[in-house]
Design an enzyme around this catalytic site. Structure first.
Site, PDB file in Angstrom:
ATOM      1  N   HIS A  76       0.820  -1.211   0.000  1.00  0.00           N
ATOM      2  CA  HIS A  76       0.000   0.000   0.000  1.00  0.00           C
ATOM      3  C   HIS A  76       0.859   1.269   0.000  1.00  0.00           C
ATOM      4  O   HIS A  76       0.377   2.344  -0.354  1.00  0.00           O
ATOM      5  CB  HIS A  76      -0.967   0.004   1.201  1.00  0.00           C
ATOM      6  CG  HIS A  76      -0.326   0.322   2.517  1.00  0.00           C
ATOM      7  ND1 HIS A  76       0.030  -0.651   3.431  1.00  0.00           N
ATOM      8  CD2 HIS A  76       0.017   1.503   3.092  1.00  0.00           C
ATOM      9  CE1 HIS A  76       0.548  -0.075   4.503  1.00  0.00           C
ATOM     10  NE2 HIS A  76       0.556   1.225   4.323  1.00  0.00           N
ATOM     11  N   ASP A  95       0.052  -7.613   1.276  1.00  0.00           N
ATOM     12  CA  ASP A  95       0.440  -6.212   1.419  1.00  0.00           C
ATOM     13  C   ASP A  95       1.961  -6.057   1.466  1.00  0.00           C
ATOM     14  O   ASP A  95       2.497  -5.253   2.215  1.00  0.00           O
ATOM     15  CB  ASP A  95      -0.192  -5.590   2.667  1.00  0.00           C
ATOM     16  CG  ASP A  95      -0.060  -4.068   2.686  1.00  0.00           C
ATOM     17  OD1 ASP A  95      -0.090  -3.460   1.601  1.00  0.00           O
ATOM     18  OD2 ASP A  95       0.108  -3.493   3.787  1.00  0.00           O
ATOM     19  N   ASN A 139       5.791   3.044  11.188  1.00  0.00           N
ATOM     20  CA  ASN A 139       6.651   1.853  11.209  1.00  0.00           C
ATOM     21  C   ASN A 139       6.068   0.677  10.422  1.00  0.00           C
ATOM     22  O   ASN A 139       6.639  -0.406  10.396  1.00  0.00           O
ATOM     23  CB  ASN A 139       6.989   1.429  12.638  1.00  0.00           C
ATOM     24  CG  ASN A 139       5.765   1.073  13.469  1.00  0.00           C
ATOM     25  OD1 ASN A 139       4.736   0.684  12.933  1.00  0.00           O
ATOM     26  ND2 ASN A 139       5.872   1.217  14.785  1.00  0.00           N
ATOM     27  N   SER A 140       4.908   0.891   9.785  1.00  0.00           N
ATOM     28  CA  SER A 140       4.356  -0.147   8.920  1.00  0.00           C
ATOM     29  C   SER A 140       5.301  -0.385   7.745  1.00  0.00           C
ATOM     30  O   SER A 140       5.769   0.550   7.097  1.00  0.00           O
ATOM     31  CB  SER A 140       2.981   0.275   8.401  1.00  0.00           C
ATOM     32  OG  SER A 140       2.401  -0.740   7.618  1.00  0.00           O
ATOM     33  N   GLY A 148     -11.860 -22.086  -6.553  1.00  0.00           N
ATOM     34  CA  GLY A 148     -12.755 -21.174  -7.229  1.00  0.00           C
ATOM     35  C   GLY A 148     -14.179 -21.165  -6.716  1.00  0.00           C
ATOM     36  O   GLY A 148     -15.132 -21.182  -7.497  1.00  0.00           O
TER      37      GLY A 148
END
Length: 400
Positions: A143, A173, A254-255, A311
């Protein structure tokens, strides 16, 4: 009285004395024999000598114990000084371990921004990353670089470099980026399987603003393999994360930075996205280092992470009449997926994949983690009260 009479009288007296002596008495009373004083003195001497020897021996043992104890304490102190982080020749051995860790880790943690250099006086839109290869490869949050054509990296020495994307994985992420540099310090990744609940956890970041530079928070490991279910808003795909939970604060500064142990080794990558999605106050999450290494390998070789799926979207089914007791009730089948090609339809109940019984989507994901895209698995399902056995070829999870 003549001499003869005197002699006779003397003899009578002497006979009387011997006569009394035969009865252990003399004319002066009983005969008493005095003990040998020399023998008594020798016994006393032996007692005193024994006491002195015992006292000396006890004192020697006690003194040796104290000396050995002091030596052990000294050795422990010396070893702690040798094994502690940083240069302890000018620091007290009782220096704060969190400070030592932050000093060791700081050079490998970088600031990430998709803004112009002039905007770097504030921490807005900033994040952190970790250098894992000396020639400029960095792992960070997806992100932090999502949807940008310009990525800038700020090293710990304040040098700013442009970066390019090597690979990205929106599901975890995580992303790998590259700067043009060499001989950079690199992170040491610990084996996260050896992390224990209660261990100290230190989150280190490198946000952009000077007042936030070197962001460090600390806490303990609260839970290992914590499961957090996140639904992708675009695709509706559910992803179950097995992550480290800590009470060390994970924030946007700090992410993407390092979650470390007391030795300054990276045990996880901080994730604000997962922490925010959990909607649990006072906890932070990090993707464990072993999983991070797998993702890095995939991003370096393929530029993405391939995840197998059958699926379907489904919910747990606890009971259905007298036939089906538990399984996954299929609500929707993804078009052109393995399940679609195998003929799975809504309202089918999948009870087994391969050799494993599945009760919910978490069980299904746990099974699929052991396989790869294009693998073929047997599947047992219930349809209209009857068992149906089919074969499903695993397809790749599509992420828009």
């Amino acid at each position: 009285m003549n001499d003869k009479d005197n002699y006779e009288s003397y003899e009578e007296i002497r006979d009387a004395m011997w006569k009394n002596a035969d009865r252990d008495k003399d004319i002066f009373g009983e005969i008493k024999f005095r003990k040998n004083n020399r023998k008594n003195y020798f016994k006393v001497f032996l007692k005193v000598l024994s006491f002195i020897l015992i006292a000396a021996l006890s004192g020697g043992i006690t003194a040796q114990y104290i000396i050995n104890k002091d030596k052990v304490s000294k050795n422990i102190t010396e070893n702690a000084s040798k094994n502690s982080l940083g240069d302890n020749t000018t620091k007290n051995i009782y220096s704060n371990s969190i400070t030592q860790v932050s000093e060791k880790v700081a050079p490998i943690v970088v600031g990430i921004s998709n803004k112009d250099k002039e905007m770097w006086d504030t921490p807005e839109e900033s994040g952190s990353g970790i250098i894992f290869k000396s020639d400029g490869y960095i792992i960070t949050n997806y992100h932090a670089i999502e949807g940008t054509s310009q990525i800038k990296v700020k090293l710990s020495n304040d040098k700013v470099l442009n970066a390019t994307v090597v690979g990205e994985d929106p599901i975890s992420d995580l992303a790998v980026i590259k700067v043009d540099a060499s001989n950079l310090p690199i992170a040491t990744f610990a084996d996260s399987s050896k992390v224990n609940v209660g261990d100290v956890a230190i989150a280190v970041g490198n946000p952009l603003g000077e007042q936030f530079s070197g962001m460090v928070t600390a806490g303990i490991i609260s839970t290992l393999d914590r499961k957090v279910n996140i639904v992708d808003k675009k695709t509706g795909e559910q992803t179950i994360y097995k992550i480290i939970q800590t009470d060390a604060t994970i924030n946007k500064e700090n992410s993407g930075g390092a979650l470390c142990n007391v030795n300054g080794e990276v045990i996880g990558i901080n994730s604000l996205k997962i922490s925010s999605a959990s909607e649990t106050y006072g906890v932070g999450f990090a993707i464990n280092s072993n999983k991070v290494k797998e993702i890095i390998k995939s991003l370096m070789t393929k530029g993405k992470v391939s995840r197998p799926v059958i699926g379907i979207y489904g919910v747990p089914l606890n009971s259905s009449g007298n036939d089906v007791k538990q399984g996954i009730l299929v609500q929707e089948v993804v078009s052109n997926s393995g399940a679609d090609a195998a003929g799975v339809v809504p309202n089918d109940v999948i009870s087994q994949i391969g050799d494993a019984t599945v009760k919910n989507m978490e069980d299904l994901n746990n099974v699929l983690e052991k396989f790869k895209v294009s693998d073929r698995l047997s599947c047992k399902l219930w349809r209209n009260g009857k068992i149906k056995n089919i074969s499903i070829v695993l397809s790749e999870l599509k992420v828009d």
